[in-house]
Design an enzyme around this catalytic site. Sequence first.
Site, mmCIF file in Angstrom:
data_model
loop_
_atom_site.group_PDB
_atom_site.id
_atom_site.type_symbol
_atom_site.label_atom_id
_atom_site.label_comp_id
_atom_site.label_asym_id
_atom_site.label_seq_id
_atom_site.Cartn_x
_atom_site.Cartn_y
_atom_site.Cartn_z
ATOM 1 N N GLU A 182 42.357 28.186 16.239
ATOM 2 C CA GLU A 182 43.446 27.320 15.784
ATOM 3 C C GLU A 182 44.775 28.066 15.795
ATOM 4 O O GLU A 182 45.787 27.543 16.270
ATOM 5 C CB GLU A 182 43.137 26.776 14.384
ATOM 6 C CG GLU A 182 42.005 25.774 14.389
ATOM 7 C CD GLU A 182 41.421 25.472 13.019
ATOM 8 O OE1 GLU A 182 40.518 24.616 12.958
ATOM 9 O OE2 GLU A 182 41.851 26.076 12.011
ATOM 10 N N SER B 240 38.719 29.014 6.503
ATOM 11 C CA SER B 240 37.269 29.129 6.600
ATOM 12 C C SER B 240 36.668 28.126 5.613
ATOM 13 O O SER B 240 37.206 27.926 4.520
ATOM 14 C CB SER B 240 36.825 30.543 6.223
ATOM 15 O OG SER B 240 35.432 30.580 5.997
#
Length: 114
Positions: free
Chosen positions: A91, A15
């Site tokens: 991802e 993040s």
Amino acid sequence: MSMNEPRFDVFISYSRRSPDRDVAVSLQRAIRALHVPRRASRGRVTVFRDDEDLPAGADLPSVLVEALGEARFLVVICSENAALSPWVSRECEHFVGQRRTDAVIPVVLGQDHE
């Protein structure tokens, strides 16, 4: 580099929120500083981290998909921020869909990093 040889040894998924980004940057530096015998990995460890490796004006999803497909391992910075990030989830799903799960390396941030 041969056609079958991955371009990156490691793709770091994280993040962009703090402290995750700071940990990703530190981890990238530490991985790149590793001494690896030349036969094992071209003499240096190659790391993809989006902040540093995305070309300006690039189509984000296609560049990430390409880099994920060209990585040996996926390192995931695991945190509350990452759990809420749709990009980290995508991802991971994409990488695991192409590889065995033992090529995924979780780095779990503890309470002192939150």
